[in-house]
Design a protein around this motif. Structure first.
Motif, PDB file in Angstrom:
ATOM      1  N   LEU A 278       4.875   5.664  -6.015  1.00 23.05           N
ATOM      2  CA  LEU A 278       5.493   4.348  -5.470  1.00 23.05           C
ATOM      3  C   LEU A 278       4.659   3.997  -4.665  1.00 23.05           C
ATOM      4  CD1 LEU A 278       9.309   4.828  -5.283  1.00 23.05           C
ATOM      5  CD2 LEU A 278       7.854   3.616  -6.906  1.00 23.05           C
ATOM      6  N   GLY A 279       3.737   4.764  -3.964  1.00 26.67           N
ATOM      7  CA  GLY A 279       2.507   4.267  -2.957  1.00 26.67           C
ATOM      8  C   GLY A 279       3.052   3.483  -1.843  1.00 26.67           C
ATOM      9  N   PRO A 280       2.597   1.954  -2.156  1.00 21.25           N
ATOM     10  CA  PRO A 280       3.081   1.051  -1.176  1.00 21.25           C
ATOM     11  C   PRO A 280       4.464   0.577  -1.288  1.00 21.25           C
ATOM     12  CG  PRO A 280       1.195   0.317  -2.498  1.00 21.25           C
ATOM     13  CD  PRO A 280       1.626   1.528  -2.889  1.00 21.25           C
ATOM     14  N   ALA A 281       5.333   1.358  -1.873  1.00 21.17           N
ATOM     15  CA  ALA A 281       6.628   0.945  -1.890  1.00 21.17           C
ATOM     16  C   ALA A 281       7.398   0.884  -0.620  1.00 21.17           C
ATOM     17  CB  ALA A 281       7.531   1.875  -2.745  1.00 21.17           C
ATOM     18  N   GLY A 282       6.778   1.326   0.315  1.00 19.48           N
ATOM     19  CA  GLY A 282       7.389   1.293   1.733  1.00 19.48           C
ATOM     20  C   GLY A 282       7.028  -0.345   2.382  1.00 19.48           C
ATOM     21  N   PHE A 283       6.021  -0.825   1.829  1.00 12.87           N
ATOM     22  CA  PHE A 283       5.714  -2.299   2.264  1.00 12.87           C
ATOM     23  C   PHE A 283       7.203  -3.274   2.315  1.00 12.87           C
ATOM     24  CE2 PHE A 283       1.334  -2.652   0.271  1.00 12.87           C
ATOM     25  CZ  PHE A 283       0.755  -1.844   1.228  1.00 12.87           C
ATOM     26  N   THR A 284       7.029  -4.152   3.233  1.00 14.56           N
ATOM     27  CA  THR A 284       7.913  -5.107   3.476  1.00 14.56           C
ATOM     28  C   THR A 284       7.538  -6.021   2.398  1.00 14.56           C
ATOM     29  OG1 THR A 284       6.968  -6.399   5.143  1.00 14.56           O
ATOM     30  CG2 THR A 284       8.359  -4.523   5.771  1.00 14.56           C
ATOM     31  N   LEU A 285       8.369  -7.175   2.105  1.00 17.58           N
ATOM     32  CA  LEU A 285       7.941  -8.248   1.173  1.00 17.58           C
ATOM     33  C   LEU A 285       6.809  -9.008   1.870  1.00 17.58           C
ATOM     34  CD1 LEU A 285       8.757  -9.628  -1.381  1.00 17.58           C
ATOM     35  CD2 LEU A 285      10.265 -11.138  -0.142  1.00 17.58           C
ATOM     36  N   ASP A 286       6.792  -9.293   3.129  1.00 16.00           N
ATOM     37  CA  ASP A 286       5.873 -10.095   3.918  1.00 16.00           C
ATOM     38  C   ASP A 286       4.445  -9.136   3.913  1.00 16.00           C
ATOM     39  OD1 ASP A 286       7.586 -12.205   4.468  1.00 16.00           O
ATOM     40  OD2 ASP A 286       7.799 -11.658   6.370  1.00 16.00           O
ATOM     41  N   GLU A 287       4.671  -7.999   3.929  1.00 16.81           N
ATOM     42  CA  GLU A 287       3.386  -7.114   3.819  1.00 16.81           C
ATOM     43  C   GLU A 287       2.726  -7.173   2.543  1.00 16.81           C
ATOM     44  OE1 GLU A 287       4.627  -3.834   7.570  1.00 16.81           O
ATOM     45  OE2 GLU A 287       5.005  -3.412   5.347  1.00 16.81           O
ATOM     46  N   ALA A 288       3.666  -6.942   1.461  1.00 21.12           N
ATOM     47  CA  ALA A 288       3.210  -7.123   0.103  1.00 21.12           C
ATOM     48  C   ALA A 288       2.543  -8.388  -0.060  1.00 21.12           C
ATOM     49  CB  ALA A 288       4.094  -6.589  -0.894  1.00 21.12           C
ATOM     50  N   LEU A 289       3.077  -9.427   0.488  1.00 28.07           N
ATOM     51  CA  LEU A 289       2.813 -10.965   0.035  1.00 28.07           C
ATOM     52  C   LEU A 289       1.297 -11.051   0.835  1.00 28.07           C
ATOM     53  CD1 LEU A 289       3.411 -13.633  -0.901  1.00 28.07           C
ATOM     54  CD2 LEU A 289       4.591 -14.324   1.070  1.00 28.07           C
ATOM     55  N   ALA A 290       1.313 -10.512   2.177  1.00 35.68           N
ATOM     56  CA  ALA A 290      -0.048 -10.539   2.727  1.00 35.68           C
ATOM     57  C   ALA A 290      -1.295 -10.138   1.992  1.00 35.68           C
ATOM     58  CB  ALA A 290      -0.107  -9.895   4.165  1.00 35.68           C
ATOM     59  N   VAL A 291      -0.937  -8.634   1.596  1.00 35.38           N
ATOM     60  CA  VAL A 291      -1.835  -8.091   0.736  1.00 35.38           C
ATOM     61  C   VAL A 291      -2.424  -8.742  -0.461  1.00 35.38           C
ATOM     62  CG1 VAL A 291      -2.413  -6.112  -0.672  1.00 35.38           C
ATOM     63  CG2 VAL A 291      -1.217  -5.731   1.508  1.00 35.38           C
ATOM     64  N   LEU A 292      -1.324  -9.255  -1.272  1.00 36.68           N
ATOM     65  CA  LEU A 292      -1.549  -9.979  -2.428  1.00 36.68           C
ATOM     66  C   LEU A 292      -2.285 -11.379  -2.233  1.00 36.68           C
ATOM     67  CD1 LEU A 292       1.458  -9.648  -4.426  1.00 36.68           C
ATOM     68  CD2 LEU A 292      -0.513  -8.356  -4.772  1.00 36.68           C
ATOM     69  N   ILE A 293      -2.240 -12.190  -1.234  1.00 36.51           N
ATOM     70  CA  ILE A 293      -2.822 -13.200  -0.655  1.00 36.51           C
ATOM     71  C   ILE A 293      -4.141 -13.092  -0.256  1.00 36.51           C
ATOM     72  CG2 ILE A 293      -3.020 -15.128   1.070  1.00 36.51           C
ATOM     73  CD1 ILE A 293       0.045 -15.170   1.174  1.00 36.51           C
ATOM     74  N   GLY A 294      -4.577 -11.862   0.487  1.00 38.05           N
ATOM     75  CA  GLY A 294      -5.618 -11.413   0.821  1.00 38.05           C
ATOM     76  C   GLY A 294      -6.521 -11.104  -0.376  1.00 38.05           C
ATOM     77  N   LEU A 295      -6.138 -10.430  -1.234  1.00 35.17           N
ATOM     78  CA  LEU A 295      -6.802 -10.055  -2.518  1.00 35.17           C
ATOM     79  C   LEU A 295      -7.336 -11.332  -3.195  1.00 35.17           C
ATOM     80  CD1 LEU A 295      -5.162  -6.793  -3.449  1.00 35.17           C
ATOM     81  CD2 LEU A 295      -7.387  -7.068  -2.682  1.00 35.17           C
ATOM     82  N   GLY A 296      -6.008 -12.090  -3.306  1.00 36.95           N
ATOM     83  CA  GLY A 296      -6.293 -13.456  -4.217  1.00 36.95           C
ATOM     84  C   GLY A 296      -7.344 -14.371  -3.421  1.00 36.95           C
ATOM     85  N   THR A 297      -7.677 -14.396  -2.105  1.00 34.80           N
ATOM     86  CA  THR A 297      -8.857 -15.187  -1.629  1.00 34.80           C
ATOM     87  C   THR A 297     -10.121 -14.715  -2.083  1.00 34.80           C
ATOM     88  OG1 THR A 297      -8.862 -14.022   0.263  1.00 34.80           O
ATOM     89  CG2 THR A 297      -6.976 -15.643   0.285  1.00 34.80           C
ATOM     90  N   LEU A 298     -10.148 -13.622  -2.796  1.00 32.75           N
ATOM     91  CA  LEU A 298     -11.603 -12.919  -3.173  1.00 32.75           C
ATOM     92  C   LEU A 298     -11.973 -13.244  -4.400  1.00 32.75           C
ATOM     93  CD1 LEU A 298     -11.066  -9.259  -1.451  1.00 32.75           C
ATOM     94  CD2 LEU A 298     -12.238 -11.554  -0.403  1.00 32.75           C
ATOM     95  N   GLN A 299     -11.160 -13.991  -5.278  1.00 29.44           N
ATOM     96  CA  GLN A 299     -11.212 -14.174  -6.675  1.00 29.44           C
ATOM     97  C   GLN A 299     -12.639 -14.898  -6.996  1.00 29.44           C
ATOM     98  OE1 GLN A 299      -9.511 -13.008  -8.928  1.00 29.44           O
ATOM     99  NE2 GLN A 299      -8.500 -11.878  -7.464  1.00 29.44           N
ATOM    100  N   ARG A 300     -13.437 -15.525  -6.151  1.00 25.73           N
ATOM    101  CA  ARG A 300     -14.745 -16.078  -6.520  1.00 25.73           C
ATOM    102  C   ARG A 300     -15.965 -15.370  -5.498  1.00 25.73           C
ATOM    103  NH1 ARG A 300     -14.949 -21.054  -8.882  1.00 25.73           N
ATOM    104  NH2 ARG A 300     -16.756 -21.520  -7.998  1.00 25.73           N
ATOM    105  N   GLY A 301     -15.434 -14.390  -5.006  1.00 28.39           N
ATOM    106  CA  GLY A 301     -16.375 -13.613  -4.222  1.00 28.39           C
ATOM    107  C   GLY A 301     -17.253 -12.506  -4.623  1.00 28.39           C
ATOM    108  N   PRO A 302     -18.094 -11.802  -4.036  1.00 32.98           N
ATOM    109  CA  PRO A 302     -18.603 -10.576  -4.835  1.00 32.98           C
ATOM    110  C   PRO A 302     -17.704  -9.437  -4.931  1.00 32.98           C
ATOM    111  CG  PRO A 302     -19.174 -10.586  -2.650  1.00 32.98           C
ATOM    112  CD  PRO A 302     -18.346 -11.852  -2.843  1.00 32.98           C
TER     113      PRO A 302
END
Length: 237
Positions: free
Chosen positions: A76-100
């Motif tokens: 389960l790894g990051p199963a302890g993330f709160t919803l806001d924490e998981a959302l922040a991780v997904l948003i951060g990764l999503g902003t890298l979609q055109r980068g190196p």
């Protein structure tokens, strides 16, 4: 130079974990997994062996109705993330979609979702889909080799086009990178100019990582000559 094969296998490995978690504790046969991922049974068995070797809790159940099973509770790894924490991780990764780092960002996003409880993952994905990034039309993507140049600790040979459209070949010693307004810059000691320069990723026409190890150099903020903005490290205490 491309990394498609490596990326596809990475995607498949984490896809296998997600597939087995979805049906756990029921087994899934190698044949069915091979059909699901459109590869041979031998490839699936090799992938599963690699996952087992990396301590993923997968085992084989014998018999006609047997197959491979994963201990979902141990993955389960990051199963302890709160919803806001998981959302922040997904948003951060999503902003890298055109980068190196876009290939690694995609696989990291799949990993995060794969190891979350199914309901939490679905909710985090749904919320993340409401967040959008406004990008400039026509912006060229940064070559994926940019990331290799940054991490390799080797001299890099660039074919580079400057703001005036003049193309040159530079041997540079990477020191770091800077992101600003959707653009990525490789900060490096330029042997041609005998000084620190910032090379814009979308102006790199080719990137070749050589086998030469550069001398150690310290990067000072003063070397960057930044006239506006505040330089902030991605990782802060």
């Amino acid at each position: 130079m491309t990394h498609d094969g490596a990326v596809n296998r990475t995607d498949r490995l984490y896809g296998l974990v997600e597939e087995l978690r979805a049906v756990s504790p029921r087994p899934r046969s190698a044949r069915r997994l091979a059909e699901r991922f459109e590869v041979s049974v031998r490839t699936i068995e090799r992938d599963l062996a690699a996952l087992q070797a990396s301590s993923v809790p997968i085992w084989a159940e014998p018999g006609r109705t047997g197959g491979y099973v994963i201990d979902a509770s141990a993955t389960l790894g990051p199963a302890g993330f709160t919803l806001d924490e998981a959302l922040a991780v997904l948003i951060g990764l999503g902003t890298l979609q055109r980068g190196p780092f876009r290939h690694s960002a995609r696989t990291a996003m799949r990993k995060v979702l794969a190891v979350m409880p199914e309901d939490d993952a679905a909710r985090a994905r749904a919320l993340a889909s409401r967040v959008h990034v406004l990008e400039t039309e026509g912006d060229a993507a940064v070559p994926s080799e940019f990331a290799a140049a940054l991490r390799a600790d080797r001299v890099v040979r660039l074919r580079y086009e400057d703001a005036s459209g003049v193309e040159s070949t530079r041997e540079v010693e990477p020191l770091g990178s800077i992101g600003k307004d959707g653009q990525w810059y490789l900060v490096a000691w330029c042997r041609l100019r005998d000084g620190v320069r910032a090379f814009r990723g979308d102006r790199m026409r080719s990137i070749e990582v050589t086998q030469e190890r550069p001398p150690r150099r310290a990067l000072r903020a003063a070397d960057l000559d930044i006239r506006y903005g505040r330089l902030r490290s991605i990782v802060e205490d």
